[in-house]
Motif scaffolding. Sequence first.
Motif, PDB file in Angstrom:
ATOM      1  N   MET A   1      36.923  33.626  51.477  1.00  0.00           N
ATOM      2  CA  MET A   1      37.537  34.122  50.240  1.00  0.00           C
ATOM      3  C   MET A   1      36.736  33.663  49.030  1.00  0.00           C
ATOM      4  N   VAL A   2      35.425  33.824  49.100  1.00  0.00           N
ATOM      5  CA  VAL A   2      34.565  33.345  48.018  1.00  0.00           C
ATOM      6  C   VAL A   2      34.890  34.062  46.701  1.00  0.00           C
ATOM      7  N   LEU A   3      35.072  35.389  46.785  1.00  0.00           N
ATOM      8  CA  LEU A   3      35.375  36.156  45.569  1.00  0.00           C
ATOM      9  C   LEU A   3      36.701  35.730  44.944  1.00  0.00           C
ATOM     10  N   VAL A   4      37.683  35.506  45.799  1.00  0.00           N
ATOM     11  CA  VAL A   4      38.999  35.078  45.293  1.00  0.00           C
ATOM     12  C   VAL A   4      38.890  33.699  44.654  1.00  0.00           C
ATOM     13  N   TYR A   5      38.106  32.796  45.269  1.00  0.00           N
ATOM     14  CA  TYR A   5      37.922  31.463  44.692  1.00  0.00           C
ATOM     15  C   TYR A   5      37.191  31.544  43.350  1.00  0.00           C
ATOM     16  N   CYS A   6      36.186  32.446  43.260  1.00  0.00           N
ATOM     17  CA  CYS A   6      35.478  32.635  41.978  1.00  0.00           C
ATOM     18  C   CYS A   6      36.455  33.129  40.913  1.00  0.00           C
ATOM     19  N   PHE A   7      37.303  34.071  41.314  1.00  0.00           N
ATOM     20  CA  PHE A   7      38.306  34.608  40.384  1.00  0.00           C
ATOM     21  C   PHE A   7      39.270  33.504  39.940  1.00  0.00           C
ATOM     22  N   LEU A   8      39.684  32.678  40.888  1.00  0.00           N
ATOM     23  CA  LEU A   8      40.585  31.565  40.548  1.00  0.00           C
ATOM     24  C   LEU A   8      39.892  30.565  39.619  1.00  0.00           C
ATOM     25  N   ALA A   9      38.576  30.377  39.837  1.00  0.00           N
ATOM     26  CA  ALA A   9      37.822  29.460  38.964  1.00  0.00           C
ATOM     27  C   ALA A   9      37.788  29.991  37.532  1.00  0.00           C
TER      28      ALA A   9
ATOM     29  N   GLU B   1      31.316  39.363  54.821  1.00  0.00           N
ATOM     30  CA  GLU B   1      32.078  38.296  55.483  1.00  0.00           C
ATOM     31  C   GLU B   1      32.086  37.023  54.637  1.00  0.00           C
ATOM     32  N   ILE B   2      30.953  36.768  53.980  1.00  0.00           N
ATOM     33  CA  ILE B   2      30.876  35.572  53.127  1.00  0.00           C
ATOM     34  C   ILE B   2      31.749  35.757  51.878  1.00  0.00           C
ATOM     35  N   LEU B   3      31.659  36.952  51.275  1.00  0.00           N
ATOM     36  CA  LEU B   3      32.387  37.192  50.020  1.00  0.00           C
ATOM     37  C   LEU B   3      33.893  37.290  50.224  1.00  0.00           C
ATOM     38  N   GLY B   4      34.302  37.883  51.329  1.00  0.00           N
ATOM     39  CA  GLY B   4      35.736  38.077  51.565  1.00  0.00           C
ATOM     40  C   GLY B   4      36.254  39.262  50.775  1.00  0.00           C
ATOM     41  N   THR B   5      37.562  39.383  50.703  1.00  0.00           N
ATOM     42  CA  THR B   5      38.136  40.536  49.999  1.00  0.00           C
ATOM     43  C   THR B   5      38.113  40.292  48.484  1.00  0.00           C
ATOM     44  N   PRO B   6      37.833  41.347  47.699  1.00  0.00           N
ATOM     45  CA  PRO B   6      37.866  41.165  46.236  1.00  0.00           C
ATOM     46  C   PRO B   6      39.296  40.988  45.739  1.00  0.00           C
ATOM     47  N   PRO B   7      39.480  40.292  44.615  1.00  0.00           N
ATOM     48  CA  PRO B   7      40.848  40.100  44.090  1.00  0.00           C
ATOM     49  C   PRO B   7      41.463  41.436  43.678  1.00  0.00           C
ATOM     50  N   PRO B   8      42.792  41.591  43.815  1.00  0.00           N
ATOM     51  CA  PRO B   8      43.423  42.862  43.457  1.00  0.00           C
ATOM     52  C   PRO B   8      43.314  43.186  41.972  1.00  0.00           C
ATOM     53  N   ALA B   9      43.260  44.497  41.676  1.00  0.00           N
ATOM     54  CA  ALA B   9      43.011  44.949  40.287  1.00  0.00           C
ATOM     55  C   ALA B   9      44.119  44.520  39.331  1.00  0.00           C
ATOM     56  N   HIS B  10      45.364  44.518  39.814  1.00  0.00           N
ATOM     57  CA  HIS B  10      46.451  44.185  38.884  1.00  0.00           C
ATOM     58  C   HIS B  10      46.387  42.718  38.447  1.00  0.00           C
ATOM     59  N   LEU B  11      45.886  41.838  39.334  1.00  0.00           N
ATOM     60  CA  LEU B  11      45.742  40.420  38.952  1.00  0.00           C
ATOM     61  C   LEU B  11      44.633  40.249  37.909  1.00  0.00           C
ATOM     62  N   ILE B  12      43.551  41.026  38.075  1.00  0.00           N
ATOM     63  CA  ILE B  12      42.453  40.961  37.093  1.00  0.00           C
ATOM     64  C   ILE B  12      42.960  41.470  35.740  1.00  0.00           C
ATOM     65  N   SER B  13      43.777  42.532  35.780  1.00  0.00           N
ATOM     66  CA  SER B  13      44.313  43.084  34.522  1.00  0.00           C
ATOM     67  C   SER B  13      45.244  42.085  33.839  1.00  0.00           C
ATOM     68  N   ILE B  14      46.061  41.381  34.639  1.00  0.00           N
ATOM     69  CA  ILE B  14      46.956  40.367  34.053  1.00  0.00           C
ATOM     70  C   ILE B  14      46.124  39.258  33.404  1.00  0.00           C
TER      71      ILE B  14
END
Lengths: 132, 76
Positions: B34-42, A39-52
Amino acid sequence: MNKYQESLISMMVFLVVCLVSFMNSDFSLFGIASESMREILGTPPPAHLISITLMVYLFSSMVLTISDMVYDKEPKSKWTHLGYRTAFFLFYGFGGMIAVNFIPVMVVGLFLYGLDQLHILHYEKHVVGQVI
Amino acid sequence: MKIKLSTILIMVMIHLSSVMGAIASTGIREDNSMVLVYCFLAVCGTIIFLQIVPLLVIGYGMIKAVFGKREVSQIK
């Protein structure tokens, strides 16, 4: 410790990170986290965005290193790049997608390390006049 | 009949507060962290500031050098 040795040590650490990631390629960091942690971490960023992001990082880092070589600039310490390259493994790891994206991250990392080494050797040979 | 702007604003805020309460109680809107998304954005932001900005500066310098005015040296 000169820049060449520094770069080699950084590459060795990156290879250790690669090895650990490869051994745990089917392992999802998000999957082992507790419900409250998820709940703290939230959803991980999508793989295609990481690849970009990885491709943008590769292109920008490559062009900057080559331009430094062309203009005979002194090689900089690049420990922060180890952080970037490890961060890509971490983000893929949270989504459980290391198995699919392991090869691109490793190839990009090793290619950029090779380019850094080439830059250091070129600088030492042509600018300083000293062969390592 | 004149209605003051502040009165309208208060009425709108009261209405919105009741609506938000209704949405929250029915579970239509969920507050996901959205901690992971914010880390990714950082990380993306750091790459942009440390990699892309110098790249653009180099690109601008190259374009300026190619299309800029050239000084012609005159030999007397």
